[in-house]
Design an enzyme around this catalytic site. Structure first.
Site, PDB file in Angstrom:
ATOM      1  N   CYS A  37     -14.426   6.178  -9.001  1.00 30.68           N
ATOM      2  CA  CYS A  37     -15.614   6.511  -8.208  1.00 30.68           C
ATOM      3  C   CYS A  37     -15.167   7.384  -7.029  1.00 30.68           C
ATOM      4  O   CYS A  37     -13.959   7.553  -6.796  1.00 30.68           O
ATOM      5  CB  CYS A  37     -16.258   5.243  -7.680  1.00 30.68           C
ATOM      6  SG  CYS A  37     -15.124   4.324  -6.598  1.00 30.68           S
ATOM      7  N   HIS A  65      -7.855  -1.627  -6.016  1.00 33.58           N
ATOM      8  CA  HIS A  65      -7.370  -2.737  -6.834  1.00 33.58           C
ATOM      9  C   HIS A  65      -6.993  -2.265  -8.237  1.00 33.58           C
ATOM     10  O   HIS A  65      -7.697  -2.519  -9.213  1.00 33.58           O
ATOM     11  CB  HIS A  65      -8.425  -3.845  -6.910  1.00 33.58           C
ATOM     12  CG  HIS A  65      -8.503  -4.638  -5.640  1.00 33.58           C
ATOM     13  ND1 HIS A  65      -9.640  -5.298  -5.238  1.00 33.58           N
ATOM     14  CD2 HIS A  65      -7.568  -4.885  -4.696  1.00 33.58           C
ATOM     15  CE1 HIS A  65      -9.400  -5.914  -4.095  1.00 33.58           C
ATOM     16  NE2 HIS A  65      -8.152  -5.670  -3.739  1.00 33.58           N
ATOM     17  N   HIS A  77     -11.202  -1.203   0.643  1.00 31.78           N
ATOM     18  CA  HIS A  77     -12.127  -2.344   0.740  1.00 31.78           C
ATOM     19  C   HIS A  77     -12.547  -2.664   2.159  1.00 31.78           C
ATOM     20  O   HIS A  77     -13.406  -3.504   2.382  1.00 31.78           O
ATOM     21  CB  HIS A  77     -11.482  -3.586   0.138  1.00 31.78           C
ATOM     22  CG  HIS A  77     -10.771  -3.296  -1.122  1.00 31.78           C
ATOM     23  ND1 HIS A  77      -9.411  -3.116  -1.182  1.00 31.78           N
ATOM     24  CD2 HIS A  77     -11.246  -3.107  -2.364  1.00 31.78           C
ATOM     25  CE1 HIS A  77      -9.075  -2.819  -2.412  1.00 31.78           C
ATOM     26  NE2 HIS A  77     -10.159  -2.797  -3.148  1.00 31.78           N
ATOM     27  N   CYS A 122     -13.920   2.858   2.108  1.00 30.19           N
ATOM     28  CA  CYS A 122     -14.983   3.633   1.466  1.00 30.19           C
ATOM     29  C   CYS A 122     -16.182   3.712   2.416  1.00 30.19           C
ATOM     30  O   CYS A 122     -16.598   2.684   2.978  1.00 30.19           O
ATOM     31  CB  CYS A 122     -15.403   2.983   0.148  1.00 30.19           C
ATOM     32  SG  CYS A 122     -16.810   3.848  -0.599  1.00 30.19           S
ATOM     33  N   GLU A 181     -12.998  -7.265   0.449  1.00 25.60           N
ATOM     34  CA  GLU A 181     -14.132  -6.560   1.064  1.00 25.60           C
ATOM     35  C   GLU A 181     -14.985  -7.532   1.874  1.00 25.60           C
ATOM     36  O   GLU A 181     -15.426  -7.218   2.985  1.00 25.60           O
ATOM     37  CB  GLU A 181     -14.985  -5.885  -0.027  1.00 25.60           C
ATOM     38  CG  GLU A 181     -16.158  -5.128   0.581  1.00 25.60           C
ATOM     39  CD  GLU A 181     -17.135  -4.600  -0.459  1.00 25.60           C
ATOM     40  OE1 GLU A 181     -16.694  -4.130  -1.521  1.00 25.60           O
ATOM     41  OE2 GLU A 181     -18.352  -4.663  -0.192  1.00 25.60           O
ATOM     42  N   CYS A 184     -23.130  -0.455  -4.711  1.00 30.14           N
ATOM     43  CA  CYS A 184     -23.017   1.002  -4.616  1.00 30.14           C
ATOM     44  C   CYS A 184     -23.417   1.687  -5.925  1.00 30.14           C
ATOM     45  O   CYS A 184     -23.519   1.064  -6.982  1.00 30.14           O
ATOM     46  CB  CYS A 184     -21.598   1.381  -4.215  1.00 30.14           C
ATOM     47  SG  CYS A 184     -20.445   1.268  -5.574  1.00 30.14           S
ATOM     48  N   SER A 209      -9.724  -6.609  -9.661  1.00 24.40           N
ATOM     49  CA  SER A 209     -10.752  -5.599  -9.383  1.00 24.40           C
ATOM     50  C   SER A 209     -12.122  -6.197  -9.656  1.00 24.40           C
ATOM     51  O   SER A 209     -12.484  -6.470 -10.803  1.00 24.40           O
ATOM     52  CB  SER A 209     -10.521  -4.376 -10.281  1.00 24.40           C
ATOM     53  OG  SER A 209     -11.713  -3.633 -10.401  1.00 24.40           O
ATOM     54  N   SER A 210     -12.881  -6.385  -8.580  1.00 26.24           N
ATOM     55  CA  SER A 210     -14.194  -7.029  -8.714  1.00 26.24           C
ATOM     56  C   SER A 210     -15.100  -6.251  -9.668  1.00 26.24           C
ATOM     57  O   SER A 210     -15.708  -6.816 -10.565  1.00 26.24           O
ATOM     58  CB  SER A 210     -14.856  -7.140  -7.334  1.00 26.24           C
ATOM     59  OG  SER A 210     -16.183  -7.553  -7.448  1.00 26.24           O
TER      60      SER A 210
HETATM   61 FE1  SF4 Z   1     -16.144   2.923  -5.176  1.00 26.15          FE
HETATM   62 FE2  SF4 Z   1     -18.443   1.780  -4.616  1.00 26.15          FE
HETATM   63 FE3  SF4 Z   1     -16.180   0.570  -3.876  1.00 26.15          FE
HETATM   64 FE4  SF4 Z   1     -16.967   2.826  -2.645  1.00 26.15          FE
HETATM   65  S1  SF4 Z   1     -18.034   0.851  -2.617  1.00 26.15           S
HETATM   66  S2  SF4 Z   1     -14.905   2.336  -3.407  1.00 26.15           S
HETATM   67  S3  SF4 Z   1     -17.971   3.962  -4.299  1.00 26.15           S
HETATM   68  S4  SF4 Z   1     -16.859   0.965  -5.983  1.00 26.15           S
END
Ligand code: SF4
Length: 323
Positions: free
Chosen positions: A29, A58, A91, A113, A143, A211, A239-240
């Site tokens: 992403c 992750h 995160h 992010c 996160e 997101c 990785s969530s």
């Molecule tokens: Fe990727 Fe969404 Fe995580 Fe940002 S919030 S790093 S766009 S998965």
């Protein structure tokens, strides 16, 4: 020969012609691309070593790749030498971590992010307005730890609809909710629905917190799962969003396996499958998908069909320290 018979048997049941359905979008992403580029640019600009607090994203392959180029991954800020360059992972972190970095006179490059930073800002705004903030998410995920740290006394983490039934804020009239960005859409919405029903005054974020990348990848994997005998999700186990992709596929009644790479695919999973769905979490490199398709091609001829539910053109700017 007799000793080799079981292995040959597994091999022969796994071979055959197949169709591979590739979910689109899949893999990196915009937030992950940005975080990786930040480390690469920091290495280019400041030279090795560049320290990175926690896994930048992750994914084991990404972390190994950057380690080989001079990034040094640490768990905590006190492992970074005074005055060094440190990148904060995608995160996000608590404000306390930023303070620690300041105290050690570190040169900080923030890889958080922007869509995670947005949720941090919402928490600060709601808490400043005197509200208790329900943070829908998994308490032990980095996160969530970071987001909660914006107002630890005012945030209650709510994991699922059952937890939403039990949670008791100090003032039910002064409540709001936010979400972890990488949750399963349906479950997160079910949790929010319970909160809305219990607390009619509940304030909501202006825009959805889950997101665009999580949303798109879940829609795409659901589409291919409906047509597949097996779904393989490339991604790391911490990785969530990758874990959620496997769960979403499984809700369509299809066996789904999360694998780090092609090497983890077991032949027994492939027995009798004629159509295999493939996707990758937002932190998993696209190359892993190519490698998996190649590996499956070694078991018989494959036809690859790309099923793209939406195009993505999101791009985030780099922070000024590395742009
Ligand atoms: Fe990727 Fe969404 Fe995580 Fe940002 S919030 S790093 S766009 S998965």
């Amino acid at each position: 020969m007799r000793a080799a018979a079981p292995a040959l048997d597994r091999w022969s049941t796994a071979t055959g012609e197949r169709e591979i359905l590739l979910a689109g979008p899949r893999s990196f992403c915009a937030g992950v691309e940005r975080a990786i580029e930040i480390v690469e640019q920091a290495l280019h600009r400041y030279g090795a070593p560049v320290y990175v607090r926690r896994q930048i994203v992750h994914n084991t392959h990404v972390v190994h790749g950057l380690s080989g180029r001079g990034a040094v991954f640490v768990e905590e800020i006190d492992e970074v030498p005074e005055g060094a360059v440190v990148v904060l992972a995608a995160h996000g972190v608590t404000p306390e971590v930023r303070l620690q970095a300041q105290r050690r006179s570190l040169r900080v490059v923030d890889g958080t992010c922007p869509l995670v930073s947005k949720v941090h800002a919402e928490v600060r705004k709601f808490a400043a307005a005197g509200k208790t903030v329900f943070l829908i998410g998994h308490a032990d995920h980095e996160e969530v730890v970071g987001t909660r740290g914006e107002a630890p006394g005012d945030v209650l983490v709510v994991a699922d609809p059952e937890a939403a039934e039990r949670v008791t804020p100090p003032d039910p009239e002064q409540v709001a909710y936010v979400m972890q960005t990488t949750l399963a859409l349906a479950e997160a919405e079910a949790t929010a629905a319970v909160l809305r029903q219990r607390f009619p005054a509940l304030a909501a974020p202006r825009k959805d917190d889950i997101c665009y990348a999580t949303t798109n990848r879940q829609h795409a994997v659901r589409d291919i799962a409906r047509e597949s005998d097996l779904v393989l999700v490339l991604g790391s186990r911490n990785s969530s969003n990758s874990l959620r992709l496997a769960e979403v596929a499984a809700t369509e009644g299809v066996p789904a396996q999360l694998v780090e790479d092609a090497g983890e695919v077991e032949l027994s999973w492939l027995a009798g499958t004629r159509r295999i769905g493939v996707t990758a979490g937002a932190s998993a490199p696209p190359q892993l998908v190519h490698d998996l398709v190649d590996a499956l091609s070694g078991l018989g001829s494959v036809q690859v069909r790309d099923i793209t539910v939406t195009e993505e053109n999101v791009r985030f700017n780099l922070p000024r320290e590395v742009s």
